[in-house]
Structures are given as structure tokens and as C-alpha cells.
Design a protein around this motif. Structure first.
Motif, short mmCIF file in Angstrom:
data_model
loop_
_atom_site.label_atom_id
_atom_site.label_comp_id
_atom_site.label_asym_id
_atom_site.label_seq_id
_atom_site.Cartn_x
_atom_site.Cartn_y
_atom_site.Cartn_z
N UNK A 50 1.14 -1.32 0.48
CA UNK A 50 -0.24 0.09 -0.03
C UNK A 50 0.64 0.80 0.09
N UNK A 51 0.65 2.02 -0.74
CA UNK A 51 1.63 3.52 -0.74
C UNK A 51 0.26 4.24 -1.44
N UNK A 52 0.90 5.57 -0.90
CA UNK A 52 0.61 7.25 -1.53
C UNK A 52 1.02 7.56 -3.08
N UNK A 53 -0.48 7.67 -3.55
CA UNK A 53 -0.44 7.79 -4.72
C UNK A 53 0.19 9.03 -4.99
N UNK A 54 -0.17 10.57 -4.21
CA UNK A 54 0.11 11.68 -4.50
C UNK A 54 1.87 12.06 -4.50
N UNK A 55 1.85 11.24 -3.69
CA UNK A 55 3.86 11.40 -3.94
C UNK A 55 4.41 10.56 -4.72
N UNK A 56 3.81 9.51 -5.77
CA UNK A 56 4.45 8.86 -6.48
C UNK A 56 3.87 9.87 -7.89
N UNK A 57 2.47 10.74 -7.81
CA UNK A 57 2.08 11.58 -9.10
C UNK A 57 3.55 13.05 -8.18
N UNK A 58 3.46 12.98 -7.98
CA UNK A 58 4.41 14.90 -7.37
C UNK A 58 5.67 14.79 -8.09
N UNK A 59 6.58 13.17 -7.47
CA UNK A 59 7.86 12.79 -7.89
C UNK A 59 7.87 13.17 -9.52
N UNK A 60 7.02 12.50 -10.34
CA UNK A 60 6.93 12.51 -11.80
C UNK A 60 7.25 13.71 -12.24
N UNK A 61 5.81 14.70 -12.01
CA UNK A 61 5.73 16.20 -12.08
C UNK A 61 7.14 16.76 -11.87
N UNK A 62 6.87 16.56 -10.88
CA UNK A 62 8.91 16.93 -10.87
C UNK A 62 9.99 16.87 -11.45
N UNK A 63 9.97 15.64 -11.69
CA UNK A 63 10.89 15.12 -12.52
C UNK A 63 10.75 15.33 -14.52
N UNK A 64 9.64 15.42 -14.73
CA UNK A 64 9.61 15.78 -15.96
C UNK A 64 9.08 17.37 -16.60
N UNK A 65 8.75 18.33 -15.10
CA UNK A 65 8.93 19.23 -14.99
C UNK A 65 9.70 20.24 -15.88
N UNK A 66 11.04 19.83 -15.90
CA UNK A 66 11.85 20.63 -16.77
C UNK A 66 12.03 20.17 -18.40
N UNK A 67 12.11 19.37 -18.95
CA UNK A 67 11.50 18.59 -20.06
C UNK A 67 10.68 19.14 -20.43
N UNK A 68 9.30 19.34 -20.18
CA UNK A 68 8.02 19.79 -20.44
C UNK A 68 8.67 22.04 -20.77
N UNK A 69 8.71 22.37 -19.46
CA UNK A 69 9.32 23.57 -19.72
C UNK A 69 10.34 23.80 -20.66
N UNK A 70 10.85 23.03 -21.31
CA UNK A 70 12.13 23.08 -22.26
C UNK A 70 11.06 23.32 -23.84
N UNK A 71 10.18 22.60 -23.65
CA UNK A 71 9.40 21.28 -24.46
C UNK A 71 8.84 23.37 -24.88
N UNK A 72 8.37 24.25 -24.05
CA UNK A 72 7.26 24.91 -24.10
C UNK A 72 5.54 24.61 -23.86
#
Length: 424
Positions: A272-294
């Protein structure tokens, strides 16, 4: 092997022919000799009976009459008391077979036949026996060659199959030879070939999956380390290093997960784990790549949900979906969480053109891609989801909506509301 089979078969046939052939020659020689002796004795008796009947009747006895009445074909000598010897035919030379008979009036009949006649008959018999023996040898050689080929060819074929397996060609040949022992060996080799093929497929699949799944995390980790190297503030360095260590732990989990899934896709370590933590971690990890793509990546939907699964595997599934939207989609990517029945659902959608109609039914197959990508990411994501008892589906093609379904852990008193809260 062929030569050994032929030689052994030929040796057996020669031994049998020698034993039975010699015995047959001896028996036939004796039979012919006895038959010749009986024939000579029978002719002597026939002549003496004729002589007796003529003497009793007072009829003349001369060679011509005796030869005509007896039909004698051999030399015969008739001795009548008080008369000159009477001879029929030509006396044979050399060794002879002699038949003797005596009549009632004291006459004696001697019939002789040259032994060369018997020898000639024995020779003809030996010739026939020899011809039959030669025919038997030829037939035995032909049968031995056929049997040797029947046994040696499959063995050669099986040796080639084993050599192919050793050289890395695991295709089973499915050939059978009508010999139970050889067919058993062929069955074992085909089964081994299938096992080797599965092992090689699993190894190649693991290599492809690892290459695909580690590419983006390693790039992100490299960028993070570059930021650490360029940072002057100690607190910033510590913060970036902590994030980098977290990414390394996730990479380790990815590798372990791929290895476990390669050995047995059904093996899971769900918790059992917290979904919010996994989603938050993925958003933080991918945000730079999305910002670079505008572009932007957001999260909305139900908060505070707990699911049952492997956090690392769920993170990799989300990473595959987010990367897929980055490469093939357009506009803002939205991660929405919701509850349906006893399942937690994470939907990933974007504002791009969506999935082509011809790929919708095959989007999760390996090597299927709408563009020049490998077509591995979604297939790996589906395998990871199924290994944890969940499932990954394409709910809508245009705009694209992918949904990850996971078993939900229901906690009493978890008063989380259904309101949507965007996270940017």
C-alpha cells in the motif's frame, strides 16, 4: 557408423551362410551319392530279373535284347554260368560306382557308372548353392546400407540440430524419424530449443526494456548532477544531491523490477502506498523537460488516495505515459486521479492529435508506434501494471486518454473530498 553397421551385418550373414552352406553341401553330396548308388543297384536288379525270365523261358540272352528290354544307359556285365560274359554299353574308366545283383539261375549282373557323373551333379548343386549365397550376401549388403542410412542420417541430422543450438540458432526443427529412441532425442532437442528461444527472447526483451526505461531517468540524473556541479550554495548542493540520490534509488528499483519481471512477469511485490507522492515525484521530474518544450504538466482530481502496488513500477508506468505524451502529444498534459469501485484510477491525457485509428487496438504491442520511436514504452508499462495486479488501458483515442487502474486501499476516516486541485 555406416561402415560399422554394414560390416557387422555382412559378417553375420557370412557366418550364417558358412554354417548352413557347408552343412547343406555335405548333405547334398551324400544325397546325390546315395541316389546314384541306389540307381545303379536298381538297374542291376532290373537286368537280372530280365535275364532270369529269359533263361526260364528258354529264350536267347544277348546284349541287344537285354539293352532294349531293360533300357539300360549304364555299362552292365552279365555273367551266366557256362556262357561267355555279356556286356552292355561301354565300360567307364577311372573310379566307378558299382551295383551287383544275382539271379535264381546263378547269373550275376554288374552295373557300373563313372563317379565323374556324380561329381558333376555335386558341382551343379554347389553352383546353385553358391549363387543363392551370393544373392543372400548382395541382399544383406543392400539391406545393411539402407538400415545404416536410416540410422546414421537421423543421427547426423540430430548432431546438426545440436550444433545449431550451440551456435545460437534455437529454432526447433520438429523432425521425426520413425525410430522411437531417435524421436525421443529429437523431442528433447526441440524442447531445449524452445526453452533457449524463450530465454534469449527474455534476455533481448530485458535489454530493450532496460535501455528504454533507463534512458530518460539517466538523462534527468545527468542534468541534476550538472546543476550540482555548477551550484555554489551549499544548501542548494545538498538539496540537489538529495534529489539525485532519490533518482538513483528509483533507478535501482527500475532495474530490480525489470529483472524480476524478466524472470517471471507474474511476480509482484505489491504494498500500500500514497499515490500523491508518486504523482508529485513524476511531475517534478518531468517538469523541466516540458518547460523546455514550452508545455505544461498538471495534476487534478481526488487527493489522498492510497493504492496497492509497487511504487517504483507505478512510477515507471506513469513515466512511460508522460514521456509518450511529450513525444507524440501536444499542449498541456494532465494527470487526473479518481476512484471507481474498489480501484484507484490515474488518467493521463494531453491536447495532441491522439492515437491513429489503425493503432488503437495495437497500441500496447511491442514495436508498434505512431512515429519513429521504439514502440517499447507502452508495452513495458502494461507489463509492469499487470505484474502488480493492475491494468493499463486506452480509454479514448482523440484526444488520447490512458488510464492506469490499481487496487485501492480504503482507510476509515480518510475524509478527502472530491474537489479537484490543480498542481503546476
Amino acid at each position: 557408423m555406416r561402415r560399422r553397421l554394414i560390416n557387422s551385418t555382412l559378417a553375420v550373414v557370412l557366418v550364417v551362410i558358412s554354417v548352413f552352406g557347408v552343412s547343406l553341401v555335405i548333405v547334398e553330396t551324400r544325397t546325390i551319392t546315395s541316389s546314384a548308388q541306389e540307381s545303379v543297384d536298381s538297374e542291376a536288379l532290373r537286368i537280372v530279373s530280365i535275364v532270369d525270365s529269359r533263361l526260364i523261358g528258354g529264350e536267347p540272352v544277348n546284349p541287344d535284347i537285354l539293352a532294349e528290354q531293360s533300357g539300360a544307359k549304364r555299362y552292365a556285365r552279365i555273367l551266366i554260368p557256362g556262357r561267355s560274359p555279356i556286356e552292355i554299353g561301354e565300360a567307364p574308366s577311372g573310379d566307378v560306382i558299382r551295383g551287383l545283383a544275382e539271379g535264381e539261375r546263378g547269373e550275376t549282373v554288374i552295373v557300373e557308372e563313372s563317379r565323374s557323373t556324380v561329381t558333376a551333379e555335386v558341382g551343379r548343386t554347389l553352383l546353385i548353392i553358391g549363387a543363392v549365397a551370393l544373392l543372400a550376401v548382395v541382399a544383406a549388403v543392400l539391406l545393411a546400407v539402407r538400415q545404416a542410412n536410416k540410422l546414421a542420417s537421423p543421427l547426423t541430422d540430430l548432431a546438426e540440430t545440436a550444433e545449431r543450438l550451440g551456435s545460437g540458432d534455437p529454432r526447433p526443427r520438429h523432425r521425426r524419424y520413425g525410430v522411437p529412441e531417435l524421436d525421443r532425442v529429437a523431442d528433447v532437442l526441440d524442447a531445449s530449443a524452445e526453452r533457449i528461444a524463450r530465454m534469449l527472447t527474455a534476455e533481448r526483451r530485458l535489454a530493450a526494456d532496460a535501455s528504454h526505461q533507463l534512458r530518460t531517468p539517466l538523462t534527468a540524473l545527468s542534468m541534476r548532477l550538472e546543476e550540482v556541479a555548477l551550484a555554489d550554495d551549499l544548501e542548494t548542493v545538498k538539496e540537489e544531491a538529495h534529489i539525485a540520490l532519490t533518482q538513483v534509488e528509483r533507478l535501482t528499483d527500475v532495474v530490480q523490477r525489470l529483472l524480476t519481471n524478466a524472470r517471471d512477469p507474474r511476480t509482484g511485490s505489491a504494498v500500500a502506498f500514497d499515490l500523491d507522492e508518486v504523482i508529485k515525484q513524476q511531475i517534478e521530474e518531468w517538469r523541466p523537460a516540458y518547460r523546455s518544450a514550452g508545455r505544461a504538466i498538471v495534476h487534478s482530481g481526488k487527493q489522498g488516495m492510497r493504492a496497492v502496488g509497487t511504487p517504483g513500477a507505478v512510477a515507471q508506468v506513469l513515466a512511460a505515459l508522460i514521456e509518450n505524451s511529450l513525444m507524440h502529444g501536444g499542449g498541456t498534459v494532465a494527470l487526473r486521479t479518481r476512484v471507481t469501485g474498489n480501484q484507484s484510477v490515474i488518467e493521463v491525457t494531453d491536447e495532441g492529435p491522439g492515437v491513429p485509428a489503425d493503432l488503437g487496438a495495437r497500441i500496447f504491442e511491442r514495436a508498434v508506434s505512431g512515429r519513429s520511436s521504439t514502440g517499447i514504452g507502452l508495452a513495458v508499462a502494461r507489463d509492469l501494471a499487470e505484474a502488480d495486479g493492475g491494468r493499463l488501458e486506452l480509454l479514448q483515442q482523440q484526444p488520447p486518454v490512458f488510464a492506469l487502474f490499481l487496487s485501492r486501499e480504503v482507510r476509515s476516516g480518510s475524509g478527502t473530498g472530491p474537489g479537484e486541485r490543480p498542481v503546476r
